[in-house]
Design a protein around this motif. Structure first.
Motif, PDB file in Angstrom:
ATOM      1  N   ALA A  57      97.752  42.279  30.874  1.00 35.96           N
ATOM      2  CA  ALA A  57      98.467  43.780  29.888  1.00 35.96           C
ATOM      3  C   ALA A  57      99.573  43.461  29.854  1.00 35.96           C
ATOM      4  CB  ALA A  57      98.232  45.256  30.954  1.00 35.96           C
ATOM      5  N   ALA A  58      99.817  42.618  30.477  1.00 41.86           N
ATOM      6  CA  ALA A  58     101.826  42.351  29.883  1.00 41.86           C
ATOM      7  C   ALA A  58     101.696  41.089  29.763  1.00 41.86           C
ATOM      8  CB  ALA A  58     101.869  41.747  31.416  1.00 41.86           C
ATOM      9  N   VAL A  59     100.494  40.047  29.814  1.00 36.94           N
ATOM     10  CA  VAL A  59     100.624  38.834  28.525  1.00 36.94           C
ATOM     11  C   VAL A  59     100.098  38.890  27.039  1.00 36.94           C
ATOM     12  CG1 VAL A  59      99.107  36.941  28.350  1.00 36.94           C
ATOM     13  CG2 VAL A  59      99.733  37.281  30.632  1.00 36.94           C
ATOM     14  N   THR A  60      99.160  40.176  27.355  1.00 36.73           N
ATOM     15  CA  THR A  60      98.069  40.212  26.024  1.00 36.73           C
ATOM     16  C   THR A  60      99.651  41.069  25.197  1.00 36.73           C
ATOM     17  OG1 THR A  60      96.689  40.786  26.682  1.00 36.73           O
ATOM     18  CG2 THR A  60      96.861  42.397  24.667  1.00 36.73           C
ATOM     19  N   GLY A  61     100.541  41.974  25.453  1.00 35.86           N
ATOM     20  CA  GLY A  61     101.142  42.705  25.282  1.00 35.86           C
ATOM     21  C   GLY A  61     102.315  41.658  24.712  1.00 35.86           C
ATOM     22  N   ARG A  62     102.924  40.857  25.562  1.00 32.91           N
ATOM     23  CA  ARG A  62     103.900  39.267  25.330  1.00 32.91           C
ATOM     24  C   ARG A  62     103.362  38.668  23.728  1.00 32.91           C
ATOM     25  NH1 ARG A  62     108.830  37.948  24.629  1.00 32.91           N
ATOM     26  NH2 ARG A  62     109.697  36.116  24.996  1.00 32.91           N
ATOM     27  N   ARG A  63     102.066  38.262  24.005  1.00 30.28           N
ATOM     28  CA  ARG A  63     101.649  37.518  22.784  1.00 30.28           C
ATOM     29  C   ARG A  63     101.920  38.232  21.718  1.00 30.28           C
ATOM     30  NH1 ARG A  63      96.053  34.734  23.931  1.00 30.28           N
ATOM     31  NH2 ARG A  63      96.772  34.389  21.984  1.00 30.28           N
ATOM     32  N   ALA A  64     101.214  39.306  21.758  1.00 26.32           N
ATOM     33  CA  ALA A  64     101.297  40.311  20.733  1.00 26.32           C
ATOM     34  C   ALA A  64     103.106  40.477  19.666  1.00 26.32           C
ATOM     35  CB  ALA A  64     101.527  41.646  20.509  1.00 26.32           C
ATOM     36  N   GLN A  65     104.008  40.379  20.975  1.00 30.43           N
ATOM     37  CA  GLN A  65     105.618  40.596  20.543  1.00 30.43           C
ATOM     38  C   GLN A  65     105.576  38.774  20.264  1.00 30.43           C
ATOM     39  OE1 GLN A  65     107.440  41.510  24.098  1.00 30.43           O
ATOM     40  NE2 GLN A  65     107.615  43.699  23.380  1.00 30.43           N
ATOM     41  N   LEU A  66     105.399  37.711  20.248  1.00 23.78           N
ATOM     42  CA  LEU A  66     105.774  36.540  20.346  1.00 23.78           C
ATOM     43  C   LEU A  66     105.269  36.533  18.451  1.00 23.78           C
ATOM     44  CD1 LEU A  66     105.143  34.698  23.586  1.00 23.78           C
ATOM     45  CD2 LEU A  66     107.173  35.176  21.728  1.00 23.78           C
ATOM     46  N   ARG A  67     104.095  36.634  18.183  1.00 22.20           N
ATOM     47  CA  ARG A  67     102.609  36.932  17.268  1.00 22.20           C
ATOM     48  C   ARG A  67     104.467  37.562  16.273  1.00 22.20           C
ATOM     49  NH1 ARG A  67      98.775  38.892  18.412  1.00 22.20           N
ATOM     50  NH2 ARG A  67      98.158  37.458  19.593  1.00 22.20           N
ATOM     51  N   ALA A  68     104.358  38.754  16.443  1.00 21.93           N
ATOM     52  CA  ALA A  68     105.703  39.236  15.567  1.00 21.93           C
ATOM     53  C   ALA A  68     106.930  39.170  14.970  1.00 21.93           C
ATOM     54  CB  ALA A  68     105.705  41.002  16.031  1.00 21.93           C
ATOM     55  N   TYR A  69     107.098  38.335  16.344  1.00 24.38           N
ATOM     56  CA  TYR A  69     108.385  37.490  15.759  1.00 24.38           C
ATOM     57  C   TYR A  69     108.632  36.630  14.891  1.00 24.38           C
ATOM     58  CZ  TYR A  69     113.006  34.344  16.680  1.00 24.38           C
ATOM     59  OH  TYR A  69     113.569  33.784  16.744  1.00 24.38           O
ATOM     60  N   ARG A  70     106.944  35.812  15.592  1.00 25.57           N
ATOM     61  CA  ARG A  70     106.889  33.884  14.380  1.00 25.57           C
ATOM     62  C   ARG A  70     106.734  34.435  13.080  1.00 25.57           C
ATOM     63  NH1 ARG A  70     103.111  32.030  19.004  1.00 25.57           N
ATOM     64  NH2 ARG A  70     102.153  32.970  17.982  1.00 25.57           N
ATOM     65  N   VAL A  71     105.756  35.348  12.797  1.00 23.73           N
ATOM     66  CA  VAL A  71     105.482  35.939  12.003  1.00 23.73           C
ATOM     67  C   VAL A  71     106.374  36.848  10.504  1.00 23.73           C
ATOM     68  CG1 VAL A  71     103.753  37.683  10.689  1.00 23.73           C
ATOM     69  CG2 VAL A  71     102.580  36.248  11.720  1.00 23.73           C
ATOM     70  N   THR A  72     107.443  37.444  10.743  1.00 20.49           N
ATOM     71  CA  THR A  72     107.761  37.893  10.582  1.00 20.49           C
ATOM     72  C   THR A  72     109.393  36.473  10.306  1.00 20.49           C
ATOM     73  OG1 THR A  72     107.895  39.851  12.014  1.00 20.49           O
ATOM     74  CG2 THR A  72     109.922  39.421  10.699  1.00 20.49           C
ATOM     75  N   ARG A  73     109.765  35.880  10.795  1.00 19.08           N
ATOM     76  CA  ARG A  73     110.751  34.527  10.935  1.00 19.08           C
ATOM     77  C   ARG A  73     110.080  33.655   9.527  1.00 19.08           C
ATOM     78  NH1 ARG A  73     111.801  30.901  14.997  1.00 19.08           N
ATOM     79  NH2 ARG A  73     111.477  29.428  13.859  1.00 19.08           N
ATOM     80  N   ARG A  74     108.859  33.507   9.831  1.00 20.14           N
ATOM     81  CA  ARG A  74     108.225  32.358   8.984  1.00 20.14           C
ATOM     82  C   ARG A  74     107.941  32.827   7.040  1.00 20.14           C
ATOM     83  NH1 ARG A  74     102.547  32.952   9.001  1.00 20.14           N
ATOM     84  NH2 ARG A  74     102.967  32.348  11.839  1.00 20.14           N
ATOM     85  N   GLU A  75     107.660  34.469   7.439  1.00 21.69           N
ATOM     86  CA  GLU A  75     107.763  35.056   5.594  1.00 21.69           C
ATOM     87  C   GLU A  75     109.032  35.846   5.388  1.00 21.69           C
ATOM     88  OE1 GLU A  75     105.744  39.030   6.257  1.00 21.69           O
ATOM     89  OE2 GLU A  75     103.961  37.655   6.751  1.00 21.69           O
ATOM     90  N   LEU A  76     110.414  35.848   6.121  1.00 19.85           N
ATOM     91  CA  LEU A  76     111.682  35.332   5.735  1.00 19.85           C
ATOM     92  C   LEU A  76     111.963  34.226   5.827  1.00 19.85           C
ATOM     93  CD1 LEU A  76     113.175  38.731   8.089  1.00 19.85           C
ATOM     94  CD2 LEU A  76     111.982  38.958   5.947  1.00 19.85           C
ATOM     95  N   SER A  77     111.703  33.207   6.255  1.00 22.03           N
ATOM     96  CA  SER A  77     112.623  32.075   6.021  1.00 22.03           C
ATOM     97  C   SER A  77     111.995  31.632   4.727  1.00 22.03           C
ATOM     98  CB  SER A  77     112.260  31.187   7.486  1.00 22.03           C
ATOM     99  OG  SER A  77     113.164  31.828   8.609  1.00 22.03           O
ATOM    100  N   ALA A  78     110.764  32.049   4.127  1.00 18.81           N
ATOM    101  CA  ALA A  78     110.284  31.282   3.282  1.00 18.81           C
ATOM    102  C   ALA A  78     110.400  31.918   1.985  1.00 18.81           C
ATOM    103  CB  ALA A  78     108.754  31.413   3.755  1.00 18.81           C
ATOM    104  N   LEU A  79     111.030  32.772   2.719  1.00 22.11           N
ATOM    105  CA  LEU A  79     111.493  33.474   1.171  1.00 22.11           C
ATOM    106  C   LEU A  79     113.277  32.953   0.389  1.00 22.11           C
ATOM    107  CD1 LEU A  79     112.018  37.319   1.844  1.00 22.11           C
ATOM    108  CD2 LEU A  79     110.369  36.232   0.395  1.00 22.11           C
ATOM    109  N   ASN A  80     113.116  33.120  -0.860  1.00 19.10           N
ATOM    110  CA  ASN A  80     114.989  32.368  -0.968  1.00 19.10           C
ATOM    111  C   ASN A  80     115.954  32.927  -0.793  1.00 19.10           C
ATOM    112  OD1 ASN A  80     114.930  32.981  -3.747  1.00 19.10           O
ATOM    113  ND2 ASN A  80     113.963  31.995  -5.147  1.00 19.10           N
TER     114      ASN A  80
END
Length: 117
Positions: free
Chosen positions: A69-92
């Motif tokens: 459960a801890a590993v699954t939760g941590r993976r979800a957090q990392l995924r949310a971090y990466r997706v948010t950072r990638r989408e915001l970084s793609a904006l001009n």
């Protein structure tokens, strides 16, 4: 009169087939006859009782399940971090300014998104 009796007999055969009382071609297949409407004090068939225990906690029982459960939760957090950072970084810069965000805020916003995940 005979016409009504014939219709009633055909309806009884059809009703018997629906309830499993009659076999093929209207022959009795030895099944237990069931009344169309059982009295309230006699049950129609087997009764099944279900109970739900509410005194169980939501905490996983074993160390292994807590670890998963801890590993699954941590993976979800990392995924949310990466997706948010990638989408915001793609904006001009202009699109970021329209949102009220500067480039220096992207990491902080991504970290907040990961904490909420």
């Amino acid at each position: 009169m005979h016409l009504l009796q014939g219709a009633a007999a055909r309806m009884a055969v059809v009703a018997g087939r629906r309830e499993g009382q009659m076999g093929v071609n209207g022959a009795d297949d030895g099944a237990r006859p069931q009344a169309a409407h059982a009295p309230p004090d006699q049950p129609r068939g087997p009764q099944i009782m279900t109970s739900i225990s509410t005194n169980q906690t939501a905490r996983p029982a074993s160390f292994l399940s807590r670890l998963v459960a801890a590993v699954t939760g941590r993976r979800a957090q990392l995924r949310a971090y990466r997706v948010t950072r990638r989408e915001l970084s793609a904006l001009n810069d202009r699109e970021l300014t329209d949102l009220g965000i500067s480039r220096g805020m992207i990491e902080e916003i991504a970290t907040q998104a990961a904490r909420r995940a």
